[in-house]
Design an enzyme around this catalytic site. Sequence first.
Site, mmCIF file in Angstrom:
data_model
loop_
_atom_site.group_PDB
_atom_site.id
_atom_site.type_symbol
_atom_site.label_atom_id
_atom_site.label_comp_id
_atom_site.label_asym_id
_atom_site.label_seq_id
_atom_site.Cartn_x
_atom_site.Cartn_y
_atom_site.Cartn_z
ATOM 1 C CB VAL A 158 -0.980 0.005 1.197
ATOM 2 C CG1 VAL A 158 -1.773 1.318 1.238
ATOM 3 C CG2 VAL A 158 -1.932 -1.182 1.115
ATOM 4 C CE LYS B 216 -7.701 -4.945 6.330
ATOM 5 N NZ LYS B 216 -7.245 -4.845 4.941
ATOM 6 C CB ILE C 231 -15.459 0.458 -2.986
ATOM 7 C CG1 ILE C 231 -15.019 -0.815 -3.698
ATOM 8 C CG2 ILE C 231 -16.911 0.790 -3.318
ATOM 9 C CD1 ILE C 231 -15.759 -2.055 -3.218
ATOM 10 N N GLY D 50 -1.676 -15.488 -4.672
ATOM 11 C CA GLY D 50 -1.316 -14.354 -3.829
ATOM 12 C C GLY D 50 -2.522 -13.647 -3.220
ATOM 13 C CG ASP E 59 -10.066 -8.253 6.122
ATOM 14 O OD1 ASP E 59 -9.220 -7.379 6.366
ATOM 15 O OD2 ASP E 59 -10.806 -8.222 5.126
ATOM 16 C CE LYS F 252 -11.437 -4.965 4.686
ATOM 17 N NZ LYS F 252 -11.197 -5.918 3.580
ATOM 18 N N GLY G 11 -5.830 -4.627 -3.145
ATOM 19 C CA GLY G 11 -4.882 -4.410 -4.234
ATOM 20 C C GLY G 11 -4.172 -3.084 -4.055
#
Lengths: 397, 397
Positions: free
Chosen positions: A12, A100, A131, A182, A196, A200, A297
């Site tokens: 990132v 997060k 998004i 991956g 995860d 969120k 991504g």
Amino acid sequence: MINIAILGFGVVGSGIAEVITQNSEIIKKKIGDSINIKYILDLREFPDSPFADKIVHDFNIILNDDEVSIVAEAMGGLHPAFDFSEQALKKGKSVVTSNKHVVAEKGDVLLKTAEENGARYLFEASVGGGIPVLRPLGTCLAANKINEINGILNGTTNYILTQMIDFGKTFEVALKEAQQKGYAEANPSADVDGIDACRKICILAAIAFGKLIDPSEVSTTGISNIRLNDVKNASEAGYAIKLIGQAKDIDGKMSVSVAPRLVPHDNLLSKVDDVFNGVLVNGNASDDIIFIGKGAGKMPTASAVVSDIVDIAGRPEIKNQQWDKAEKTDLVSADDVVASYYVCTSSSEDAVKAVFAEYSALSLKDGEFAFIIPALKKTELDEKLAKLEVISCLEIL
Amino acid sequence: MINIAILGFGVVGSGIAEVITQNSEIIKKKIGDSINIKYILDLREFPDSPFADKIVHDFNIILNDDEVSIVAEAMGGLHPAFDFSEQALKKGKSVVTSNKHVVAEKGDVLLKTAEENGARYLFEASVGGGIPVLRPLGTCLAANKINEINGILNGTTNYILTQMIDFGKTFEVALKEAQQKGYAEANPSADVDGIDACRKICILAAIAFGKLIDPSEVSTTGISNIRLNDVKNASEAGYAIKLIGQAKDIDGKMSVSVAPRLVPHDNLLSKVDDVFNGVLVNGNASDDIIFIGKGAGKMPTASAVVSDIVDIAGRPEIKNQQWDKAEKTDLVSADDVVASYYVCTSSSEDAVKAVFAEYSALSLKDGEFAFIIPALKKTELDEKLAKLEVISCLEIL
């Protein structure tokens, strides 16, 4: 010139540097100023990177440089990401993040710290990657009472489930493929166990309802027990099994959970496949709104982080939303949740008939009887299912 | 207390009053203040409405009341909606609207007027009704170079096309049904001829590229010539015909158009059915992002207008985006657009073969030969098609 620092030069962090560099003209046009990456904090050196000369190893260099007004935290993990963020905010530096873990555990603290120090704390990238969903939920839908949010919030599990649904692969085979591509880590627990997704949905619920629920208090079920038979039964009955993070307002209390659920084919979330994420928000005026895109991504995530930087650079004076910690009294007990269910049992249909007054049979094969039962309370469900040999039981959205 | 005035007490205007009243607690919590509807401007009286005592017939009462800080324009049409908006902004009152006609024709003027007078001009509801799309495009995707926007922007035409696709109804039958259900007006031209969609894609393009193109300069084709045979041919070949507003960046120039296009079934826009709208935005970092929801209707539209009011009430100091008028040199000529096409002809396949070196045949029935041709320039297409008896020709997305 707006000087920023990036914490962490992994996927990132390097994406953030790339987006700022690649789209510098567009950004300059938007804010009437340019963004300069002054420091990148990482333990490693990156001699071959075009950003090699920005690398520093000591956070205090960033913290004590008054020219740095915005810090992009892309380290991941709770510590020291939280501590660095807090220290930066206390110095009046605004912080943006895709983390997060920090937002779900400490978002309330950091928003308060930001407000007290005239800084901003933004984290659009922490849910749904690229998004736009947190800001629209907080602003464009601000006039709504949010009734319910249902989200496919984890790309790895959605990829695995899509492989099971479309190609009849088992969970184990699909997971191995996801690892090879991956999409999943060697230790896939954070994804496949729903951890995860849980973080969120906690963040989404906090924006919608103003209260941050501790992730450890959220009923969380992953996808590792989903069998191909269940996928097939669901499919034949007109459903796709998706890992859904759900936050509901039930008479002013919050119900938050993560579980694999049967999503009807006429719900567009059922068509959100592979590594894509989708979030369906129902407001009392807006009705259903769906946001879909790449939930992870390098570049999509960096897109959201840098857009937060642009937002702060263009308008540093906006107030931060404030969250309270959700108390037990703010929450609906998982026992009280009412839903309809898909059940698969090795008991006979006669045994099912003796327990459930109402049900619709789906299939009987290989000694497994699958059926759907209309809405009932979780406690009542558990009581009834105790009288059967249950193989699987999944909520219906 | 924040005093507002609503201009027009029709469907949207009354929805705005309802949302403000119904969700007053939530709104108060968000902005720390309450919103008071001080006036509603309409030519009519509404003696039975709970808002009867707010009705005024003279805009000057609103204009000259310094207590009114926000005006919600819900009149529709260009005049006097534009004039009233301009006058309000010149008095330093912020204006919010759902009026795409005014925004598409005069948005640049009103944004400038707002900026000059320390006011804000917001119009989230003008595109996609209740769907948050303008603000996310302008903020959450701010760090992106926007490559392309494709939108199903008109619910009426999408309803008609869905009826044709799913139930094999002709355009005429589906239109009549849409009129009976209140989805289409007695004079349906603004919808079926693409005029409404054209205004909306102009607004989206202005936010993405900073330049407002005059709607009259946009190549706009409606759906009235879509035949059931085309719908069936498309469907068999894996496409749904949708009315698509498109805005593209081609080497720094804008290409904006509205036309019925063949959308591949693996593009989620093909699944956006009935009166729903959907907008797909492709950014160079975010990749594809899709927004879906109810693009019209009283409450969804009011949801967006009131959220704009909440935004202004909470943060009146934010700058307005500024648009330039798009010049001819900013635009790609329709003749230069490159696309692939679906063609249906009464000429023979041999005649087609003589004209197109490459094509894939779709069907031959009732003396009609349908085929798909790979990407070519519009001028080249026209030249080649002149040699055939063309029944229909539609772009492929």
